[in-house]
Write a protein that holds these residues in place. Structure first.
Motif, short mmCIF file in Angstrom:
data_model
loop_
_atom_site.label_atom_id
_atom_site.label_comp_id
_atom_site.label_asym_id
_atom_site.label_seq_id
_atom_site.Cartn_x
_atom_site.Cartn_y
_atom_site.Cartn_z
N TYR A 31 0.80 -1.22 0.00
CA TYR A 31 0.00 0.00 0.00
C TYR A 31 0.83 1.27 0.00
CZ TYR A 31 -4.15 -2.73 1.03
OH TYR A 31 -5.20 -3.63 0.96
N ASP A 32 0.34 2.28 -0.76
CA ASP A 32 0.80 3.64 -0.54
C ASP A 32 0.38 4.05 0.87
OD1 ASP A 32 0.00 5.09 -3.83
OD2 ASP A 32 1.55 3.69 -3.19
N MET A 33 1.24 4.79 1.54
CA MET A 33 0.93 5.26 2.88
C MET A 33 1.08 6.78 2.93
SD MET A 33 0.08 2.58 4.66
CE MET A 33 0.07 3.34 6.30
N ARG A 34 0.36 7.41 3.82
CA ARG A 34 0.42 8.87 3.91
C ARG A 34 0.41 9.34 5.35
NH1 ARG A 34 -5.34 11.19 3.61
NH2 ARG A 34 -6.65 9.40 4.17
N TRP A 35 0.87 10.54 5.53
CA TRP A 35 0.74 11.26 6.80
C TRP A 35 -0.21 12.43 6.58
CZ3 TRP A 35 2.56 9.72 11.43
CH2 TRP A 35 3.60 8.79 11.47
N VAL A 36 -1.06 12.64 7.56
CA VAL A 36 -2.03 13.73 7.55
C VAL A 36 -1.94 14.41 8.92
CG1 VAL A 36 -4.49 14.31 7.42
CG2 VAL A 36 -3.56 12.49 5.98
N ARG A 37 -2.16 15.70 8.96
CA ARG A 37 -2.14 16.39 10.25
C ARG A 37 -3.38 17.28 10.39
NH1 ARG A 37 2.98 20.58 9.37
NH2 ARG A 37 1.94 21.99 7.87
N GLN A 38 -3.72 17.55 11.64
CA GLN A 38 -4.84 18.44 11.91
C GLN A 38 -4.47 19.36 13.05
OE1 GLN A 38 -8.67 16.58 12.30
NE2 GLN A 38 -9.73 18.54 12.08
N ALA A 39 -4.41 20.64 12.76
CA ALA A 39 -4.10 21.65 13.76
C ALA A 39 -5.39 22.04 14.49
CB ALA A 39 -3.49 22.87 13.09
N PRO A 40 -5.26 22.56 15.69
CA PRO A 40 -6.45 22.96 16.46
C PRO A 40 -7.31 23.94 15.68
CG PRO A 40 -4.48 23.03 17.83
CD PRO A 40 -4.01 22.78 16.44
N GLY A 41 -8.59 23.64 15.59
CA GLY A 41 -9.52 24.53 14.93
C GLY A 41 -9.47 24.53 13.41
N VAL A 47 0.03 15.74 4.39
CA VAL A 47 1.43 16.12 4.59
C VAL A 47 2.34 15.43 3.57
CG1 VAL A 47 3.37 15.99 6.20
CG2 VAL A 47 1.07 16.53 7.05
N SER A 48 2.20 14.11 3.44
CA SER A 48 3.15 13.39 2.60
C SER A 48 2.60 12.01 2.26
CB SER A 48 4.49 13.26 3.33
OG SER A 48 5.46 12.62 2.53
N THR A 49 3.05 11.46 1.13
CA THR A 49 2.68 10.12 0.69
C THR A 49 3.92 9.41 0.19
OG1 THR A 49 0.45 10.81 0.06
CG2 THR A 49 1.29 8.80 -0.96
N ILE A 50 3.95 8.09 0.38
CA ILE A 50 5.06 7.26 -0.12
C ILE A 50 4.48 6.03 -0.79
CG2 ILE A 50 5.29 6.03 2.09
CD1 ILE A 50 8.37 6.08 1.60
N ASN A 51 5.13 5.58 -1.87
CA ASN A 51 4.63 4.40 -2.58
C ASN A 51 5.08 3.13 -1.86
OD1 ASN A 51 7.38 4.36 -3.32
ND2 ASN A 51 6.94 3.76 -5.43
N PRO A 52 4.57 1.97 -2.26
CA PRO A 52 4.87 0.74 -1.53
C PRO A 52 6.35 0.42 -1.42
CG PRO A 52 2.95 0.39 -2.88
CD PRO A 52 3.49 1.74 -3.23
N ALA A 53 7.11 0.68 -2.46
CA ALA A 53 8.54 0.35 -2.44
C ALA A 53 9.38 1.41 -1.73
CB ALA A 53 9.05 0.17 -3.86
N GLY A 54 8.79 2.56 -1.48
CA GLY A 54 9.54 3.65 -0.86
C GLY A 54 10.35 4.45 -1.85
N SER A 55 10.14 4.20 -3.12
CA SER A 55 10.97 4.84 -4.14
C SER A 55 10.39 6.17 -4.64
CB SER A 55 11.14 3.90 -5.34
OG SER A 55 9.87 3.49 -5.83
N SER A 56 9.14 6.43 -4.32
CA SER A 56 8.51 7.69 -4.72
C SER A 56 7.87 8.34 -3.50
CB SER A 56 7.45 7.46 -5.79
OG SER A 56 8.03 6.99 -6.98
N THR A 57 8.15 9.62 -3.33
CA THR A 57 7.60 10.35 -2.19
C THR A 57 7.02 11.69 -2.66
OG1 THR A 57 9.78 11.32 -1.74
CG2 THR A 57 9.19 9.31 -0.53
#
Length: 113
Positions: A31-41, A47-57
């Motif tokens: 799976y592609d994986m991602r980071w997401v953030r949520q600031a107060p209010g 934020v960022s996504t990476i492919n399964p092999a880690g070769s594309s960000t």
């Protein structure tokens, strides 16, 4: 699917943190994986996504050049190295599979002097 984030904390501006996301219950390496953030209010921010092999960000412009996403498929773990942190990076950070809604506890990052 279970995702558990860790590594958050309080840091001064200009500091660094490394977030981890331990994955279980699915074939992490598929799976592609991602980071997401949520600031107060505010709404969620990708934020960022990476492919399964880690070769594309991919990065949001707000973090490009400061954050680095990576993964260790042998350990079923996703990472986010955050450098040159700014107060506006303060948020709850979540990991998720690309296309899935966020469904984990997140880890809090606070950048303050």
């Amino acid at each position: 699917v279970q995702l558990v984030e860790s590594g958050g904390g309080m840091v001064q501006p200009g500091g660094s943190l490394r977030l981890s996301c331990a994955a279980s219950g699915f074939t992490f390496s598929g799976y592609d994986m991602r980071w997401v953030r949520q600031a107060p209010g505010k709404g969620p921010e990708w934020v960022s996504t990476i492919n399964p092999a880690g070769s594309s960000t991919y990065y949001a412009n707000s973090v490009k050049g400061r954050f680095t996403i990576s993964r260790d498929n042998a350990k079923n773990t996703l990472y986010l190295q955050m450098n040159s942190l700014k107060p506006e990076d303060t948020a709850l950070y979540y990991c998720a599979r690309r296309g899935d809604p966020v469904n984990s506890q997140g880890t809090q990052v606070t950048v303050s002097s």
